[in-house]
Design a protein around this motif. Structure first.
Motif, PDB file in Angstrom:
ATOM      1  N   LYS A  72      39.420  27.090  27.905  1.00  0.00           N
ATOM      2  CA  LYS A  72      40.281  27.094  29.090  1.00  0.00           C
ATOM      3  C   LYS A  72      41.345  28.187  28.994  1.00  0.00           C
ATOM      4  O   LYS A  72      41.659  28.860  29.981  1.00  0.00           O
ATOM      5  N   THR A  73      41.896  28.346  27.795  1.00  0.00           N
ATOM      6  CA  THR A  73      42.912  29.373  27.604  1.00  0.00           C
ATOM      7  C   THR A  73      42.341  30.763  27.840  1.00  0.00           C
ATOM      8  O   THR A  73      42.973  31.629  28.460  1.00  0.00           O
ATOM      9  N   GLN A  74      41.129  30.991  27.347  1.00  0.00           N
ATOM     10  CA  GLN A  74      40.482  32.285  27.564  1.00  0.00           C
ATOM     11  C   GLN A  74      40.239  32.543  29.041  1.00  0.00           C
ATOM     12  O   GLN A  74      40.481  33.646  29.545  1.00  0.00           O
ATOM     13  N   GLU A  79      41.897  35.276  34.093  1.00  0.00           N
ATOM     14  CA  GLU A  79      42.348  35.185  35.487  1.00  0.00           C
ATOM     15  C   GLU A  79      43.701  35.854  35.664  1.00  0.00           C
ATOM     16  O   GLU A  79      43.936  36.552  36.656  1.00  0.00           O
ATOM     17  N   GLN A  80      44.607  35.649  34.707  1.00  0.00           N
ATOM     18  CA  GLN A  80      45.926  36.271  34.796  1.00  0.00           C
ATOM     19  C   GLN A  80      45.829  37.786  34.707  1.00  0.00           C
ATOM     20  O   GLN A  80      46.514  38.516  35.431  1.00  0.00           O
ATOM     21  N   ILE A  81      44.967  38.272  33.825  1.00  0.00           N
ATOM     22  CA  ILE A  81      44.788  39.715  33.693  1.00  0.00           C
ATOM     23  C   ILE A  81      44.231  40.305  34.979  1.00  0.00           C
ATOM     24  O   ILE A  81      44.685  41.353  35.461  1.00  0.00           O
ATOM     25  N   LEU A  84      46.942  40.418  37.553  1.00  0.00           N
ATOM     26  CA  LEU A  84      47.862  41.520  37.296  1.00  0.00           C
ATOM     27  C   LEU A  84      47.248  42.854  37.698  1.00  0.00           C
ATOM     28  O   LEU A  84      47.939  43.729  38.236  1.00  0.00           O
ATOM     29  N   ARG A  85      45.947  43.010  37.470  1.00  0.00           N
ATOM     30  CA  ARG A  85      45.283  44.244  37.890  1.00  0.00           C
ATOM     31  C   ARG A  85      45.347  44.402  39.406  1.00  0.00           C
ATOM     32  O   ARG A  85      45.633  45.480  39.934  1.00  0.00           O
ATOM     33  N   ILE A  86      45.072  43.309  40.118  1.00  0.00           N
ATOM     34  CA  ILE A  86      45.125  43.351  41.582  1.00  0.00           C
ATOM     35  C   ILE A  86      46.543  43.661  42.054  1.00  0.00           C
ATOM     36  O   ILE A  86      46.753  44.466  42.966  1.00  0.00           O
ATOM     37  N   ARG A  87      47.529  43.029  41.411  1.00  0.00           N
ATOM     38  CA  ARG A  87      48.929  43.257  41.791  1.00  0.00           C
ATOM     39  C   ARG A  87      49.325  44.705  41.560  1.00  0.00           C
ATOM     40  O   ARG A  87      49.991  45.330  42.407  1.00  0.00           O
TER      41      ARG A  87
END
Length: 306
Positions: A72-74, A79-81, A84-87
């Protein structure tokens, strides 16, 4: 079977029968067996305590739980990465639009070259006041702060663009210039001798003579409020420029606009002619301010200052 026991103290010997020793030997054998069996049971109980099935099951459950949590952490990290790329891509696109808008504003404002360069980082500085060990901010907070700064910058640029747009509108609606592309002034504003009867008469505009069918242009942007025949004017075009200004173009051979049309500065609105009370091809040009005629001469040579 007989056993002889010799005493060291008296130097005498004594004979003991085997049936008397047997119980003693049996006692020692049983004692050793008990000790051995007790040790075996002790070792057996420790082994069971070490490899107890419930403990193994508990450990396996914990391992499975940790593995699931790790997965789940992976997934969350990926998803967070991606977020951040989209942002970052969005921020980069917005910065590109800001740079394009800034370059456009520089061109519109006619700023000196290098006075405002969007391709360079802003210049900063100041006296050194001692260094402070700061805790690095969270990466997401940094992105949010950057986004807020971009929004503020975009808002400022929109305001500047709006002001420049208003300035351009004012420039477009600023009454200035000649109503013809080719020709010459044949009569001025004010009192003159009437060309038909020779009597002194008031002339509300100026006349520009030229070739029949040549272009008549609007001296400013505005809305057409009259496009048709009017007594004495022949074919007349009237344009409202706002701020109380109205211009008239009379004696047209042909009218090229209609009432309600929005025209820009220098648009051709009619062709020169000699309709109405006229002695030859020309355009009668009037300027009205708040309903009263004014001398068009000061507007003909007027220079826009925007």
């Amino acid at each position: 079977m007989n056993i002889i026991i010799v005493s060291r103290k008296h130097g005498r010997s004594r004979m003991v029968s085997s049936w008397m020793v047997a119980p003693v030997l049996l006692f020692f054998v049983l004692t050793l067996s008990g000790i051995g069996y007790g040790g075996y049971r002790l070792l057996s109980s420790d082994e069971k305590a070490i490899i107890d099935a419930n403990a193994v099951e508990t450990w396996q459950g914990r391992i499975d739980q940790q593995a699931a949590q790790l997965e789940k952490t992976q997934i969350y990290t990926e998803e967070q990465i991606n977020a951040l790329r989209i942002r970052l891509a969005e921020l980069q696109a917005r910065l590109t639009r800001i740079d394009a808008l800034g370059e456009r504003l520089v061109d519109v404002a006619n700023l000196d070259e290098g006075e405002f360069d969007f391709s360079l980082p802003p210049a900063v500085g100041g006296p050194e006041s001692g260094s402070v060990q700061a805790t690095p901010p969270d990466f997401v907070d940094v992105l949010d702060e950057l986004s807020l700064q971009i929004e503020n910058r975009e808002q400022q640029l929109r305001v500047l663009n709006s002001l420049l747009g208003d300035r351009k509108i004012q420039s477009e609606t600023f009454v200035a210039g000649r109503p013809i592309k080719k020709g010459w002034m044949s009569s001025r504003y004010g009192y003159r001798n009437d060309p038909f009867n020779g009597n002194l008469a008031w002339h509300d505009g100026v006349d520009f003579a030229g070739k029949d069918g040549s272009d008549i242009v609007s001296v400013a942007s505005g809305v057409v409020t009259w496009a048709g025949e009017r007594y004495g004017y022949g074919n007349l075009v009237e344009i409202n420029h706002g701020n109380g200004y109205v211009t008239r173009y009379a004696h047209c051979n042909e009218i090229l606009v209609e009432v309600g049309d929005v025209v820009k500065k220098a648009d051709v609105v009619a062709l020169m002619g000699s309709t109405g009370r006229s002695t030859g091809p020309h355009v009668h040009f009037e300027v009205l301010l708040h309903g009263k005629s004014v001398d068009p001469a000061k507007y003909i040579d007027r220079v826009a200052r925007f």
